[in-house]
Design a protein around this motif. Sequence first.
Motif, PDB file in Angstrom:
ATOM      1  N   UNK A 143    -108.724 -21.302   6.817  1.00 55.21           N
ATOM      2  CA  UNK A 143    -108.627 -22.670   7.333  1.00 55.21           C
ATOM      3  C   UNK A 143    -107.436 -23.386   6.714  1.00 55.21           C
ATOM      4  N   UNK A 144    -107.214 -23.208   5.411  1.00 58.71           N
ATOM      5  CA  UNK A 144    -106.077 -23.860   4.759  1.00 58.71           C
ATOM      6  C   UNK A 144    -104.760 -23.353   5.341  1.00 58.71           C
ATOM      7  N   UNK A 145    -104.656 -22.038   5.579  1.00 62.98           N
ATOM      8  CA  UNK A 145    -103.436 -21.503   6.173  1.00 62.98           C
ATOM      9  C   UNK A 145    -103.209 -22.048   7.582  1.00 62.98           C
ATOM     10  N   UNK A 146    -104.266 -22.063   8.392  1.00 63.91           N
ATOM     11  CA  UNK A 146    -104.122 -22.571   9.754  1.00 63.91           C
ATOM     12  C   UNK A 146    -103.779 -24.053   9.764  1.00 63.91           C
ATOM     13  N   UNK A 147    -104.435 -24.827   8.887  1.00 64.12           N
ATOM     14  CA  UNK A 147    -104.123 -26.255   8.824  1.00 64.12           C
ATOM     15  C   UNK A 147    -102.703 -26.508   8.352  1.00 64.12           C
ATOM     16  N   UNK A 148    -102.248 -25.783   7.326  1.00 66.55           N
ATOM     17  CA  UNK A 148    -100.881 -25.968   6.840  1.00 66.55           C
ATOM     18  C   UNK A 148     -99.862 -25.586   7.909  1.00 66.55           C
ATOM     19  N   UNK A 149    -100.136 -24.529   8.638  1.00 67.28           N
ATOM     20  CA  UNK A 149     -99.235 -24.131   9.714  1.00 67.28           C
ATOM     21  C   UNK A 149     -99.164 -25.198  10.795  1.00 67.28           C
ATOM     22  N   UNK A 150    -100.321 -25.779  11.145  1.00 69.36           N
ATOM     23  CA  UNK A 150    -100.334 -26.832  12.164  1.00 69.36           C
ATOM     24  C   UNK A 150     -99.554 -28.059  11.710  1.00 69.36           C
ATOM     25  N   UNK A 151     -99.726 -28.456  10.472  1.00 69.31           N
ATOM     26  CA  UNK A 151     -98.985 -29.629   9.984  1.00 69.31           C
ATOM     27  C   UNK A 151     -97.494 -29.324   9.860  1.00 69.31           C
ATOM     28  N   UNK A 152     -97.143 -28.114   9.466  1.00 66.13           N
ATOM     29  CA  UNK A 152     -95.723 -27.752   9.422  1.00 66.13           C
ATOM     30  C   UNK A 152     -95.110 -27.819  10.812  1.00 66.13           C
ATOM     31  N   UNK A 153     -95.829 -27.289  11.817  1.00 68.38           N
ATOM     32  CA  UNK A 153     -95.307 -27.332  13.183  1.00 68.38           C
ATOM     33  C   UNK A 153     -95.191 -28.760  13.701  1.00 68.38           C
ATOM     34  N   UNK A 154     -96.056 -29.650  13.212  1.00 68.08           N
ATOM     35  CA  UNK A 154     -96.011 -31.045  13.634  1.00 68.08           C
ATOM     36  C   UNK A 154     -94.974 -31.855  12.862  1.00 68.08           C
ATOM     37  N   UNK A 172     -94.857 -32.269   9.437  1.00 65.69           N
ATOM     38  CA  UNK A 172     -95.444 -32.947   8.281  1.00 65.69           C
ATOM     39  C   UNK A 172     -95.560 -31.958   7.135  1.00 65.69           C
ATOM     40  N   UNK A 173     -94.439 -31.560   6.527  1.00 66.45           N
ATOM     41  CA  UNK A 173     -94.504 -30.559   5.454  1.00 66.45           C
ATOM     42  C   UNK A 173     -95.197 -31.066   4.200  1.00 66.45           C
ATOM     43  N   UNK A 174     -95.162 -32.382   3.960  1.00 64.04           N
ATOM     44  CA  UNK A 174     -95.814 -32.918   2.760  1.00 64.04           C
ATOM     45  C   UNK A 174     -97.324 -32.728   2.862  1.00 64.04           C
ATOM     46  N   UNK A 175     -97.891 -33.014   4.014  1.00 65.82           N
ATOM     47  CA  UNK A 175     -99.337 -32.822   4.206  1.00 65.82           C
ATOM     48  C   UNK A 175     -99.699 -31.343   4.140  1.00 65.82           C
ATOM     49  N   UNK A 176     -98.835 -30.499   4.682  1.00 62.94           N
ATOM     50  CA  UNK A 176     -99.085 -29.058   4.587  1.00 62.94           C
ATOM     51  C   UNK A 176     -99.090 -28.605   3.130  1.00 62.94           C
ATOM     52  N   UNK A 177     -98.167 -29.141   2.321  1.00 68.70           N
ATOM     53  CA  UNK A 177     -98.136 -28.785   0.902  1.00 68.70           C
ATOM     54  C   UNK A 177     -99.395 -29.260   0.196  1.00 68.70           C
ATOM     55  N   UNK A 178     -99.890 -30.448   0.543  1.00 70.85           N
ATOM     56  CA  UNK A 178    -101.128 -30.944  -0.076  1.00 70.85           C
ATOM     57  C   UNK A 178    -102.310 -30.028   0.232  1.00 70.85           C
ATOM     58  N   UNK A 179    -102.382 -29.567   1.462  1.00 70.64           N
ATOM     59  CA  UNK A 179    -103.493 -28.673   1.844  1.00 70.64           C
ATOM     60  C   UNK A 179    -103.455 -27.395   1.011  1.00 70.64           C
ATOM     61  N   UNK A 180    -102.277 -26.797   0.894  1.00 70.31           N
ATOM     62  CA  UNK A 180    -102.171 -25.557   0.122  1.00 70.31           C
ATOM     63  C   UNK A 180    -102.384 -25.802  -1.366  1.00 70.31           C
ATOM     64  N   UNK A 181    -101.926 -26.929  -1.872  1.00 70.18           N
ATOM     65  CA  UNK A 181    -102.133 -27.252  -3.287  1.00 70.18           C
ATOM     66  C   UNK A 181    -103.612 -27.438  -3.616  1.00 70.18           C
ATOM     67  N   UNK A 182    -104.390 -27.924  -2.650  1.00 73.01           N
ATOM     68  CA  UNK A 182    -105.830 -28.058  -2.882  1.00 73.01           C
ATOM     69  C   UNK A 182    -106.556 -26.728  -2.762  1.00 73.01           C
ATOM     70  N   UNK A 183    -106.034 -25.824  -1.925  1.00 74.40           N
ATOM     71  CA  UNK A 183    -106.733 -24.559  -1.682  1.00 74.40           C
ATOM     72  C   UNK A 183    -106.406 -23.498  -2.717  1.00 74.40           C
TER      73      UNK A 183
END
Length: 537
Positions: free
Chosen positions: A270-281, A283-294
């Motif tokens: 889920x973290x990988x899919x969410x980070x990929x979705x935010x990167x495509x949108x 929003x790399x900062x939000x993608x980094x937050x997701x991975x930093x939490x996971x």
Amino acid sequence: MRTWFWTLLLAVVAVALAVVLRAHAGNVVLLVAPWRIELSLTLAVLLILALFVALYVGLRMLAWLLAIPDRMRAWRGQRAQARDHDLLERGWTELLEGRFAHAEKNLTKLLEQTRVASRRVLAALSAARAAHGLGEFERRDRLLESAREHAKGNAGLQEAIATVSADQLLDQGRAQEALAVLAPLQDGGVRHLHTMRLLLRAEAALGHHERVFTLARGLRRRNALSKTEAEQLIDTAGAARLRAAAASGSDAWRAVWKDLKNEERVLPEIALAGATAFEAAGEPVEAARILEAAIPVHFMPALVAAYARCDSEQVPRRLAKAEAWLQKRPTDADLLAALGMLCLNGQLWGQAERYLQRSLGLRNDSHTHALLGSLYDRLDRPADAVRHWRLATAASMALPVLATDHALPAAEMSADPLHLDAEGEYSAYPPEPPLSEGALAYAEPPPVAAPADYVLDPDARIAGAEGASAVEPEPRPAETADSGGIDQYFDSAPIPVSAFDVPVPTYGTTAPEPSTSPEAQPEPGAGDKNSSSNKQG
């Protein structure tokens, strides 16, 4: 307690009656024409009591005699029930032990002899389980159909049959049929835990991620699934939902992301899919937050590698986070490779080389070799770049490393006189020009090509080339007929030159007479040797 109460009551009544009769003496006169019977009061009371007891005993005896047929029927029923219970107990014991053949035999016998409908259904279902364990699927289907016939009108038994059928179909890999069997239970509002587990298995096998996500959540909430199994199912289904919503080209994935709980967002997939979705949108900062939490919760190479893929603007922040993780995991090869990739993205060449070299010191990895090759290519060090690219290929494909020893050259067979073809005939192969009778000329052998060099180490290849030049053989001089070159193939007298122009017949035929020229005349006694040599090839 009741017996003591009635005994005490009768004793009290008897004592009271005796006191009353003693205090009031009198006579009782019975006028039955033409008789007149006169009795004392005490005797009359005693006779009445005796008559009551006799009447009671007689009536009970009569009732007991009349109930004999009913008691016989009940006795037969109890005996039949005991036999059925014995067969059922033995069948279930053997079924649990895995002795499916004996279990099916006893349960089928119970199905044939019992007269109770519910017991027939139970015996048929149990025998179907035994047949399923034996792999007799046709016999299992017949037993299930028999159970359905005997369970008509009983909703509870019909649910049991559907559950057993679905379980066995899922074991057989027929998820679509199992889901069709469970559909009536689902529509009827049945929410048994075992039924929900079967539904979850069927939906997961068919790839229905929405249903899998909902069922896994519900079963985890009711503690019907282990935490590990539930997280795995939720992780896979939730990531599939996110990827499907993101592939639609709309922002539907944001609603799916908001529907996830905090503990579900840190699951790896889920973290990988969410980070990929935010990167495509964008929003790399939000993608980094997701991975930093996971990553601190589930430290996996895929998460770390995804965290290292970023633009140069994100490198300082991510590099600081990754170095903090490195303090807790100083010997993690994946984390060191991710740090090297971050330094490459940020054009920090020295740091990138150090991290990648440390990673290779812990594990020989093709990806790390490829990163080092790209780094050295960027630094205009082609020899090092080619070396690491070769090592990356060797690490990923396990190419063989050939030895530098030289093999002997292939035998020279161009001057062979005869060749035995597939038909058993001797013929000149390949065809050669006619030879003179005076001499046999041997052509120069073609130069032997050097073996292909697959040695990955350039130094070894150079050493091999030097060794090859040191031991290179001298060219072979041309041989003539007088030098006896033909004797290296046959241990017999020389073959006349004229014999090369005459085809040699097959076995069992007479060879033509050789030429009588003095130059080609064989020595005495050599003819037998020549014939034997020709036959031997």
